[in-house]
Scaffold this motif. Structure first.
Motif, PDB file in Angstrom:
ATOM      1  N   THR A   1      -1.678  -4.326  14.354  1.00 12.60           N
ATOM      2  CA  THR A   1      -1.464  -4.951  13.133  1.00 12.60           C
ATOM      3  C   THR A   1      -0.040  -4.598  12.569  1.00 12.60           C
ATOM      4  N   ALA A   2       0.928  -4.310  13.467  1.00 16.33           N
ATOM      5  CA  ALA A   2       2.342  -4.213  13.198  1.00 16.33           C
ATOM      6  C   ALA A   2       3.132  -5.316  14.376  1.00 16.33           C
TER       7      ALA A   2
ATOM      8  N   SER B   1      -3.195  -5.964   5.161  1.00 17.56           N
ATOM      9  CA  SER B   1      -3.169  -7.369   5.624  1.00 17.56           C
ATOM     10  C   SER B   1      -3.804  -8.378   4.874  1.00 17.56           C
TER      11      SER B   1
ATOM     12  N   MET C   1       6.527  -3.161  14.093  1.00 14.80           N
ATOM     13  CA  MET C   1       6.095  -2.072  14.893  1.00 14.80           C
ATOM     14  C   MET C   1       7.319  -1.276  14.952  1.00 14.80           C
ATOM     15  N   ILE C   2       7.160   0.099  14.542  1.00 14.25           N
ATOM     16  CA  ILE C   2       8.270   1.148  14.422  1.00 14.25           C
ATOM     17  C   ILE C   2       8.391   2.205  15.698  1.00 14.25           C
TER      18      ILE C   2
ATOM     19  N   VAL D   1      -4.869   4.179  15.495  1.00 15.29           N
ATOM     20  CA  VAL D   1      -3.636   5.039  15.396  1.00 15.29           C
ATOM     21  C   VAL D   1      -2.694   4.585  14.391  1.00 15.29           C
TER      22      VAL D   1
ATOM     23  N   ILE E   1       0.929  -1.297   0.012  1.00 17.24           N
ATOM     24  CA  ILE E   1       0.062  -0.053   0.131  1.00 17.24           C
ATOM     25  C   ILE E   1       0.855   1.249   0.038  1.00 17.24           C
TER      26      ILE E   1
ATOM     27  N   GLN F   1       4.618  -0.213   3.509  1.00 14.82           N
ATOM     28  CA  GLN F   1       3.634  -1.065   4.206  1.00 14.82           C
ATOM     29  C   GLN F   1       2.645  -1.995   3.471  1.00 14.82           C
TER      30      GLN F   1
ATOM     31  N   GLY G   1      -6.654   1.177   6.184  1.00 13.80           N
ATOM     32  CA  GLY G   1      -8.007   1.181   6.693  1.00 13.80           C
ATOM     33  C   GLY G   1      -8.878   0.141   6.846  1.00 13.80           C
ATOM     34  N   TYR G   2      -8.449  -1.091   5.966  1.00 12.13           N
ATOM     35  CA  TYR G   2      -9.209  -2.254   5.844  1.00 12.13           C
ATOM     36  C   TYR G   2      -9.612  -2.915   7.178  1.00 12.13           C
ATOM     37  N   GLN G   3      -8.594  -3.015   7.762  1.00 16.83           N
ATOM     38  CA  GLN G   3      -9.035  -3.682   9.156  1.00 16.83           C
ATOM     39  C   GLN G   3     -10.124  -2.804  10.112  1.00 16.83           C
TER      40      GLN G   3
ATOM     41  N   ILE H   1      -4.080  -0.487  16.641  1.00 22.13           N
ATOM     42  CA  ILE H   1      -2.687   0.057  16.200  1.00 22.13           C
ATOM     43  C   ILE H   1      -2.250  -0.294  14.931  1.00 22.13           C
ATOM     44  N   GLY H   2      -1.976   0.666  13.942  1.00 20.60           N
ATOM     45  CA  GLY H   2      -1.423   0.333  12.788  1.00 20.60           C
ATOM     46  C   GLY H   2      -2.618   0.698  11.553  1.00 20.60           C
TER      47      GLY H   2
HETATM   48  N1  SAH Z   1      -4.440  -3.275   9.314  1.00 20.30           N
HETATM   49  C1  SAH Z   1      -3.692  -2.722   8.250  1.00 20.30           C
HETATM   50  C2  SAH Z   1      -2.051  -3.173   8.402  1.00 20.30           C
HETATM   51  C3  SAH Z   1      -1.152  -2.127   7.666  1.00 20.30           C
HETATM   52  S1  SAH Z   1       0.566  -2.509   7.920  1.00 20.30           S
HETATM   53  C4  SAH Z   1      -4.227  -2.968   7.133  1.00 20.30           C
HETATM   54  O1  SAH Z   1      -4.914  -4.176   6.783  1.00 20.30           O
HETATM   55  O2  SAH Z   1      -4.070  -2.105   5.851  1.00 20.30           O
HETATM   56  C5  SAH Z   1       0.839  -1.875   9.529  1.00 20.30           C
HETATM   57  C6  SAH Z   1       0.726  -0.417   9.665  1.00 20.30           C
HETATM   58  O3  SAH Z   1       1.166  -0.183  10.970  1.00 20.30           O
HETATM   59  C7  SAH Z   1       1.530   0.349   8.933  1.00 20.30           C
HETATM   60  O4  SAH Z   1       0.723   1.451   8.316  1.00 20.30           O
HETATM   61  C8  SAH Z   1       2.603   0.975   9.657  1.00 20.30           C
HETATM   62  O5  SAH Z   1       2.801   2.360   9.441  1.00 20.30           O
HETATM   63  C9  SAH Z   1       1.667   1.014  10.880  1.00 20.30           C
HETATM   64  N2  SAH Z   1       2.642   1.123  12.303  1.00 20.30           N
HETATM   65  C10 SAH Z   1       3.997   0.560  12.449  1.00 20.30           C
HETATM   66  N3  SAH Z   1       4.341   0.854  13.539  1.00 20.30           N
HETATM   67  C11 SAH Z   1       3.442   1.651  14.261  1.00 20.30           C
HETATM   68  C12 SAH Z   1       3.406   2.174  15.494  1.00 20.30           C
HETATM   69  N4  SAH Z   1       4.309   2.422  16.438  1.00 20.30           N
HETATM   70  N5  SAH Z   1       2.322   3.045  15.635  1.00 20.30           N
HETATM   71  C13 SAH Z   1       1.232   3.112  14.707  1.00 20.30           C
HETATM   72  N6  SAH Z   1       1.257   2.639  13.726  1.00 20.30           N
HETATM   73  C14 SAH Z   1       2.350   2.112  13.337  1.00 20.30           C
END
Ligand code: SAH
Length: 219
Positions: free
Chosen positions: A158-159, A67, A213-214, A113, A60, A64, A97-99, A92-93
């Motif tokens: 989701t990270a 999922s 997760m960063i 977030v 995406i 990233q 926006g799909y999830q 988180i993550g």
């Molecule tokens: N649920 C999303 C998954 C996206 S991938 C989907 O299905 O589209 C994971 C996302 O987590 C990425 O967009 C990444 O930027 C975000 N991410 C990674 N570390 C993070 C953190 N510390 N805080 C918030 N978001 C984070």
């Protein structure tokens, strides 16, 4: 018109995806129905949209991924698996926006977030275009959760962090559950954590592969 070609064929391909999820072991009819109804192609770039109903993670941008549908279904099913479904959920993550869209159709309020502002803004627009309004967005570091809105009945991450983030655990209600991939890059264990009166219970579920997760907010 945007996505028109896909719109015309998508019901069949979506149904095929749902069958696959069912065969893979997803049982909760609420989750299967919501995945069937949610247009995943809306959450990705047009160039990728023809692959939207394959059961794979897809890029995406910003390094990233959206999922894999099976994992979205699995994590959602695990969160809902209690006598009273969670009302207030922290995600988180946000990513695509799909999830978020899937959750928003199953619980009262989603707090999501994301650390990359472009992704957050794009997700917000896509969710609004689907008339989903029961969510609040926050740009920031998910390791901190969302203290002001805590506690949450459920938290979905989701990270993948390498270890369980302590701050997040503190933002769960008693009885609340968190589903989170934990481990090294490329291979992590999906964990279910449930807050007890005292302490937490932990259960290891599937092996998964999420982006890391960063720490900190992206510039
Ligand atoms: N649920 C999303 C998954 C996206 S991938 C989907 O299905 O589209 C994971 C996302 O987590 C990425 O967009 C990444 O930027 C975000 N991410 C990674 N570390 C993070 C953190 N510390 N805080 C918030 N978001 C984070």
């Amino acid at each position: 018109m945007k996505h028109q070609g896909i719109g015309m064929t998508s019901q069949r391909t979506r149904n095929r995806l749902i069958e696959r999820l069912r065969e893979g072991g997803i049982q909760d009819p609420r989750v299967l129905d919501v995945l069937r109804q949610t247009p995943r192609h809306v959450f990705m770039d047009e160039a990728m949209a023809s692959r939207a109903y394959e059961d794979t993670a897809l890029p995406i941008g910003h390094g990233q991924t959206i999922s894999q549908p099976f994992i979205v279904a699995r994590m959602t099913e695990v969160l809902l698996d209690q006598p009273t479904p969670p009302s207030k959920v922290l995600e988180i993550g946000t990513g695509s926006g799909y999830q978020t869209a899937v959750l928003a159709q199953l619980v009262d309020q989603v707090y999501t977030v994301e650390r990359i502002s472009q992704l957050l803004n794009q997700a917000r627009q896509r969710l609004q275009s689907l008339q989903l309004t029961n969510m609040q967005y926050r740009m920031g570091d998910g390791y901190q959760g969302w203290e002001k809105q805590a506690p949450f009945d459920a938290i979905i991450v989701t990270a993948a962090p390498e270890t369980l983030p302590k701050e997040l655990l503190q933002q769960l209600t008693v009885g609340g559950r968190m589903v989170i991939p934990v481990g090294q890059p490329l291979q992590q264990r999906l964990m279910l954590i449930v807050r007890q009166e005292e302490g937490f219970s932990e259960q290891a579920l599937d092996w998964v592969s999420f982006v890391p997760m960063i720490k900190g907010q992206a510039s």
